[in-house]
Scaffold this motif. Structure first.
Motif, PDB file in Angstrom:
ATOM      1  N   GLN A 282       0.844  -1.191   0.000  1.00 43.19           N
ATOM      2  CA  GLN A 282       0.000   0.000   0.000  1.00 43.19           C
ATOM      3  C   GLN A 282       0.875   1.235   0.000  1.00 43.19           C
ATOM      4  O   GLN A 282       1.828   1.322   0.784  1.00 43.19           O
ATOM      5  CB  GLN A 282      -0.944   0.007   1.208  1.00 43.19           C
ATOM      6  CG  GLN A 282      -1.926  -1.160   1.266  1.00 43.19           C
ATOM      7  CD  GLN A 282      -2.900  -1.175   0.090  1.00 43.19           C
ATOM      8  OE1 GLN A 282      -3.087  -0.181  -0.619  1.00 43.19           O
ATOM      9  NE2 GLN A 282      -3.533  -2.327  -0.136  1.00 43.19           N
ATOM     10  N   ALA A 283       0.533   2.199  -0.845  1.00 42.05           N
ATOM     11  CA  ALA A 283       1.315   3.438  -0.961  1.00 42.05           C
ATOM     12  C   ALA A 283       2.796   3.115  -1.160  1.00 42.05           C
ATOM     13  O   ALA A 283       3.679   3.803  -0.648  1.00 42.05           O
ATOM     14  CB  ALA A 283       1.105   4.324   0.268  1.00 42.05           C
ATOM     15  N   GLY A 284       3.054   2.049  -1.912  1.00 44.71           N
ATOM     16  CA  GLY A 284       4.420   1.704  -2.254  1.00 44.71           C
ATOM     17  C   GLY A 284       5.183   0.948  -1.179  1.00 44.71           C
ATOM     18  O   GLY A 284       6.364   0.663  -1.340  1.00 44.71           O
ATOM     19  N   VAL A 285       4.524   0.602  -0.084  1.00 48.06           N
ATOM     20  CA  VAL A 285       5.200  -0.072   1.019  1.00 48.06           C
ATOM     21  C   VAL A 285       4.656  -1.497   1.176  1.00 48.06           C
ATOM     22  O   VAL A 285       3.436  -1.684   1.298  1.00 48.06           O
ATOM     23  CB  VAL A 285       4.968   0.695   2.345  1.00 48.06           C
ATOM     24  CG1 VAL A 285       5.687   0.015   3.490  1.00 48.06           C
ATOM     25  CG2 VAL A 285       5.420   2.143   2.195  1.00 48.06           C
ATOM     26  N   ASP A 286       5.554  -2.485   1.157  1.00 46.09           N
ATOM     27  CA  ASP A 286       5.148  -3.873   1.389  1.00 46.09           C
ATOM     28  C   ASP A 286       4.876  -4.049   2.882  1.00 46.09           C
ATOM     29  O   ASP A 286       5.794  -4.067   3.703  1.00 46.09           O
ATOM     30  CB  ASP A 286       6.248  -4.832   0.931  1.00 46.09           C
ATOM     31  CG  ASP A 286       5.833  -6.298   1.092  1.00 46.09           C
ATOM     32  OD1 ASP A 286       4.937  -6.578   1.919  1.00 46.09           O
ATOM     33  OD2 ASP A 286       6.425  -7.152   0.411  1.00 46.09           O
ATOM     34  N   LEU A 287       3.606  -4.176   3.233  1.00 49.94           N
ATOM     35  CA  LEU A 287       3.236  -4.182   4.650  1.00 49.94           C
ATOM     36  C   LEU A 287       3.574  -5.502   5.332  1.00 49.94           C
ATOM     37  O   LEU A 287       3.546  -5.590   6.562  1.00 49.94           O
ATOM     38  CB  LEU A 287       1.741  -3.880   4.805  1.00 49.94           C
ATOM     39  CG  LEU A 287       1.246  -2.585   4.146  1.00 49.94           C
ATOM     40  CD1 LEU A 287      -0.214  -2.324   4.501  1.00 49.94           C
ATOM     41  CD2 LEU A 287       2.090  -1.389   4.542  1.00 49.94           C
ATOM     42  N   THR A 288       3.902  -6.529   4.554  1.00 51.05           N
ATOM     43  CA  THR A 288       4.265  -7.801   5.192  1.00 51.05           C
ATOM     44  C   THR A 288       5.715  -7.785   5.671  1.00 51.05           C
ATOM     45  O   THR A 288       6.079  -8.592   6.522  1.00 51.05           O
ATOM     46  CB  THR A 288       4.096  -8.990   4.220  1.00 51.05           C
ATOM     47  OG1 THR A 288       4.958  -8.789   3.094  1.00 51.05           O
ATOM     48  CG2 THR A 288       2.669  -9.116   3.744  1.00 51.05           C
ATOM     49  N   THR A 289       6.519  -6.872   5.150  1.00 53.15           N
ATOM     50  CA  THR A 289       7.926  -6.847   5.556  1.00 53.15           C
ATOM     51  C   THR A 289       8.288  -5.602   6.339  1.00 53.15           C
ATOM     52  O   THR A 289       9.257  -5.598   7.080  1.00 53.15           O
ATOM     53  CB  THR A 289       8.850  -6.917   4.323  1.00 53.15           C
ATOM     54  OG1 THR A 289       8.529  -5.834   3.451  1.00 53.15           O
ATOM     55  CG2 THR A 289       8.666  -8.231   3.582  1.00 53.15           C
ATOM     56  N   THR A 296       0.870 -11.345   8.118  1.00 55.52           N
ATOM     57  CA  THR A 296       1.007 -12.304   7.025  1.00 55.52           C
ATOM     58  C   THR A 296       0.391 -11.734   5.734  1.00 55.52           C
ATOM     59  O   THR A 296      -0.438 -10.824   5.791  1.00 55.52           O
ATOM     60  CB  THR A 296       0.255 -13.602   7.362  1.00 55.52           C
ATOM     61  OG1 THR A 296      -1.127 -13.260   7.557  1.00 55.52           O
ATOM     62  CG2 THR A 296       0.794 -14.243   8.630  1.00 55.52           C
ATOM     63  N   PRO A 297       0.772 -12.279   4.589  1.00 51.89           N
ATOM     64  CA  PRO A 297       0.144 -11.825   3.337  1.00 51.89           C
ATOM     65  C   PRO A 297      -1.381 -11.950   3.374  1.00 51.89           C
ATOM     66  O   PRO A 297      -2.083 -11.080   2.873  1.00 51.89           O
ATOM     67  CB  PRO A 297       0.759 -12.759   2.286  1.00 51.89           C
ATOM     68  CG  PRO A 297       2.084 -13.138   2.846  1.00 51.89           C
ATOM     69  CD  PRO A 297       1.875 -13.228   4.338  1.00 51.89           C
ATOM     70  N   ALA A 298      -1.882 -13.016   3.996  1.00 46.05           N
ATOM     71  CA  ALA A 298      -3.337 -13.179   4.067  1.00 46.05           C
ATOM     72  C   ALA A 298      -3.959 -12.032   4.866  1.00 46.05           C
ATOM     73  O   ALA A 298      -4.912 -11.384   4.424  1.00 46.05           O
ATOM     74  CB  ALA A 298      -3.692 -14.523   4.699  1.00 46.05           C
ATOM     75  N   ALA A 299      -3.396 -11.762   6.060  1.00 48.84           N
ATOM     76  CA  ALA A 299      -3.977 -10.730   6.925  1.00 48.84           C
ATOM     77  C   ALA A 299      -3.896  -9.359   6.259  1.00 48.84           C
ATOM     78  O   ALA A 299      -4.849  -8.577   6.302  1.00 48.84           O
ATOM     79  CB  ALA A 299      -3.273 -10.714   8.281  1.00 48.84           C
ATOM     80  N   VAL A 300      -2.756  -9.061   5.633  1.00 47.92           N
ATOM     81  CA  VAL A 300      -2.599  -7.745   4.989  1.00 47.92           C
ATOM     82  C   VAL A 300      -3.579  -7.610   3.823  1.00 47.92           C
ATOM     83  O   VAL A 300      -4.230  -6.575   3.652  1.00 47.92           O
ATOM     84  CB  VAL A 300      -1.148  -7.537   4.521  1.00 47.92           C
ATOM     85  CG1 VAL A 300      -1.041  -6.321   3.611  1.00 47.92           C
ATOM     86  CG2 VAL A 300      -0.219  -7.383   5.724  1.00 47.92           C
ATOM     87  N   SER A 301      -3.722  -8.663   3.040  1.00 53.77           N
ATOM     88  CA  SER A 301      -4.647  -8.571   1.896  1.00 53.77           C
ATOM     89  C   SER A 301      -6.079  -8.398   2.374  1.00 53.77           C
ATOM     90  O   SER A 301      -6.869  -7.691   1.749  1.00 53.77           O
ATOM     91  CB  SER A 301      -4.529  -9.813   1.007  1.00 53.77           C
ATOM     92  OG  SER A 301      -5.208 -10.915   1.582  1.00 53.77           O
ATOM     93  N   GLU A 302      -6.416  -9.033   3.495  1.00 56.88           N
ATOM     94  CA  GLU A 302      -7.774  -8.916   4.025  1.00 56.88           C
ATOM     95  C   GLU A 302      -8.067  -7.509   4.525  1.00 56.88           C
ATOM     96  O   GLU A 302      -9.205  -7.045   4.488  1.00 56.88           O
ATOM     97  CB  GLU A 302      -7.976  -9.898   5.191  1.00 56.88           C
ATOM     98  CG  GLU A 302      -7.962 -11.359   4.784  1.00 56.88           C
ATOM     99  CD  GLU A 302      -7.799 -12.296   5.991  1.00 56.88           C
ATOM    100  OE1 GLU A 302      -7.924 -11.832   7.145  1.00 56.88           O
ATOM    101  OE2 GLU A 302      -7.535 -13.492   5.762  1.00 56.88           O
ATOM    102  N   ALA A 303      -7.034  -6.833   5.024  1.00 54.76           N
ATOM    103  CA  ALA A 303      -7.223  -5.528   5.669  1.00 54.76           C
ATOM    104  C   ALA A 303      -7.506  -4.413   4.665  1.00 54.76           C
ATOM    105  O   ALA A 303      -7.885  -3.305   5.057  1.00 54.76           O
ATOM    106  CB  ALA A 303      -5.994  -5.183   6.515  1.00 54.76           C
ATOM    107  N   PHE A 304      -7.308  -4.687   3.372  1.00 58.30           N
ATOM    108  CA  PHE A 304      -7.559  -3.675   2.337  1.00 58.30           C
ATOM    109  C   PHE A 304      -8.341  -4.317   1.191  1.00 58.30           C
ATOM    110  O   PHE A 304      -7.967  -5.376   0.705  1.00 58.30           O
ATOM    111  CB  PHE A 304      -6.229  -3.135   1.774  1.00 58.30           C
ATOM    112  CG  PHE A 304      -5.372  -2.431   2.794  1.00 58.30           C
ATOM    113  CD1 PHE A 304      -5.442  -1.054   2.957  1.00 58.30           C
ATOM    114  CD2 PHE A 304      -4.494  -3.149   3.600  1.00 58.30           C
ATOM    115  CE1 PHE A 304      -4.662  -0.403   3.900  1.00 58.30           C
ATOM    116  CE2 PHE A 304      -3.707  -2.515   4.556  1.00 58.30           C
ATOM    117  CZ  PHE A 304      -3.785  -1.134   4.709  1.00 58.30           C
TER     118      PHE A 304
END
Lengths: 332, 272
Positions: A282-289, A296-304
């Motif tokens: 999001q906004a150019g930032v990989d929120l999983t790292t 996790t990728p699942a949680a981050v994808s769910e949040a948006f």
């Protein structure tokens, strides 16, 4: 400036003015509501809002009109689907008739609101303008059993609710993609209305997913059934990555996979890119790292939830257009 | 690291409006309002109630103010779900049960929203609001009804808040990001409501419900029907038909401040 004199002058020049801004002549009630907030500085804004209500349809820019017209077409797609389903004996399980009625009524309200902004020349569509089989007019698409009670794949309306999930997710992604176009000084009220429709589509979608979990667990009428990975059949109430492509049709295909995939272009600025629902940046930032290893990728994808561009929305929706609808320019 | 967060000129101006951390004194408050938003805002802010409620932290103005407002709401939600996870209700949930799945997810989603907004604010040289101290003393975290009721309040409030704040964003990148978050809040709200009272995912307290007429299957439907509340465009919870009852930031914060400790209570005087 004498505000009431101005209104009176406008009415002399255009005798239908007051009727046009409010057919039931509630304008003075409206003024009364707003009265406390009217200061000398605010009067121009109040006037502007009256003129928007009266003449807005002729002053909408082409991009705004395009976004709202596509939204109206999607609302008709949903309205006729739910409205017709309610008329078919044995299709919607008794536990869900109230919910589908609520959803149908919301879509009717959205049609009312969008037609109010677009004006009386806005297009309208009939049930027969759609091909709910998803067959692009053939009537023989993968969802053809969705309106047939108890047909293959549609016990307890399973396929009907799967279609509802796909339609309302298409809707929420389309409104999200259209919102930046509506963000102009002259159309802030329209933007807020669109946002207020957008979240209602998301509420509907959450419920469709809850129903699908209940059907999978044989516990209709309860929100207490857990989600089951990989989420094709018993999804979470939010989109987890791409839900493994979404609902599976009786022929084994995944007719809604494009609903969860990327639009065009898939990467770029947040208001000009349309990644798939599995996006973790999001906004150019990989929120999983960059935030926490617990994300996790699942949680981050769910949040948006992600927006979709108009052309991709039309590509999806055209699957549900009949020959009659195509002749009317539906989703073209 | 590339970022698409605000870099437009109007945001540079907004960046100068650092959130006020100190309790607002009457005189400095007027200076602030006058300097940032011009005479009209001065008149409006001067009339507002929060002027007479000293000790609030103002979220600021412009896109930066709305982003910090969102950050405040996400801080509160994240803190709420974190506390749920230490309480008796959650601890008693069976592994694999729907409600455990749901609250595990909600805690993650809201923490991600909070951390993302803070990182985004910092990436754009906007000072994030301080860490707020919540006050959840009115909630019994051992009691399912109370936990679900409070969760519904937070989620419904979050949806109404984002929807009512969108119009104040000038930068469409920020509007797009807010849109990505608000629909997830609406999903949460709908599910919590269905858990509490099945089929209440939409109801008249959060949506201006609409009763259509001319609903025959063969009809050429043109939007006939009646909304529950007479719509207006003032952002006071009476939107158009079938629409979420969005609310402006000051109205939202009146409710939210009940869950914030003294010293963490908020105002949003630039967003009337």
């Amino acid at each position: 400036m004498d505000f009431f004199q101005l209104l009176s002058d406008v009415e002399k020049a255009d005798p239908e003015f007051l009727d046009r801004i409010n057919p039931r002549r509630r304008v003075f009630k409206y003024l009364g509501d707003a009265g406390q907030k009217i200061t000398a500085a605010a009067v121009p804004a109040v006037l502007a809002s009256f003129f928007n209500r009266a003449y807005g349809q002729s002053t909408l820019t082409a991009p705004v009109q395009a976004v709202l017209t596509l939204a109206l077409q999607l609302e008709y797609l949903e309205y006729h689907f739910y409205n017709t389903a309610l008329s078919i004996n044995g299709l919607v399980p008794s536990q869900e008739v109230a919910a589908i009625t609520t959803i149908r009524n919301d879509e009717a309200g959205h049609i009312n609101a969008l037609r109010g902004v677009l004006g009386s020349s806005a297009p309208s569509y009939l049930f027969t303008d759609f091909d709910y089989s998803g067959g692009s007019g053939s009537g023989n698409g993968p969802m053809k059993n969705a309106l047939i009670p108890g047909a293959d794949g549609n016990v307890n309306g399973a396929l009907f609710f799967a279609a509802g999930q796909a339609f309302s997710d298409t809707g929420q992604r389309a409104y999200k993609g259209g919102a930046p176009v509506l963000n102009t000084t002259a159309t802030k009220d329209i933007l807020e209305a669109a946002l207020n429709i957008h979240s209602v589509e998301a509420r509907h979608n959450s419920h469709f997913r809850t129903v699908r979990r209940a059907i999978a667990a044989n516990s209709l009428g309860s929100a207490g059934a857990p989600a089951v990975a990989p989420y094709n059949t018993a999804p979470k109430s939010w989109i987890s990555q791409i839900d493994n492509g979404g609902p599976i049709a009786p022929d084994g295909s995944k007719p809604a996979s494009k609903v969860y995939g990327p639009g065009n272009p898939p990467t770029g600025a947040p208001d000009a890119s349309y990644p798939g629902e599995d996006n973790v940046s999001q906004a150019g930032v990989d929120l999983t790292t960059k935030l926490s290893t617990a994300y996790t990728p699942a949680a981050v994808s769910e949040a948006f939830d992600e927006p979709l561009d108009g052309p991709t929305v039309k590509t999806i929706a055209t699957m549900f257009t009949s020959a009659a609808g195509k002749a009317k320019g539906l989703f073209v | 690291m590339p970022t698409h967060f605000p870099s437009e000129p109007q945001l540079r101006e907004a960046e100068l409006d650092k959130p006020l951390y100190a309790p607002i004194k009457r005189r400095s408050f007027f200076m602030y309002a006058g300097a940032t938003a011009g005479a009209t805002a001065l008149v409006l802010a001067g009339c507002s109630k929060s002027d007479s409620s000293p000790g609030t932290i103002d979220v600021g103005s412009g896109d930066a103010g709305i982003l910090n407002y969102a950050y405040a709401l996400e801080q509160l939600e994240a803190a709420f779900y974190a506390q749920i996870k230490t309480g008796g209700y959650y601890m008693g949930l069976a592994p694999g049960s729907a409600e455990k799945q749901i609250f595990d997810d909600l805690a993650l989603h809201e923490a991600i929203h909070r951390d993302f907004l803070k990182a985004a604010l910092q990436a754009n040289s906007i000072t994030p609001l301080k860490d707020l101290t919540p006050n959840f003393s009115s909630i019994n975290f051992g009691n399912r009804d109370q936990v679900l009721s409070a969760a519904q309040t937070f989620e419904d409030t979050g949806v109404a808040a984002y929807n009512g704040a969108g119009r104040f964003l000038s930068n469409n990148a920020n509007l797009a990001l807010a849109g990505k978050i608000v629909s997830v809040e609406a999903r949460h709200a709908a599910l919590i409501r269905d858990l509490r009272s099945y089929n209440s995912f939409v109801a008249n307290d959060v949506v201006n419900t609409f009763t259509p007429t001319n609903t025959a299957v063969t009809a050429n439907y043109l939007g006939e029907g009646t909304p529950n509340s007479t719509p207006n465009t003032q952002g006071n919870g009476n939107p158009g038909p079938g629409q979420e009852r969005s609310k402006r930031p000051p109205q939202i914060l009146q409710a939210v401040n009940n869950f914030l400790a003294d010293g963490s209570k908020l105002s949003a005087n630039s967003f009337m």
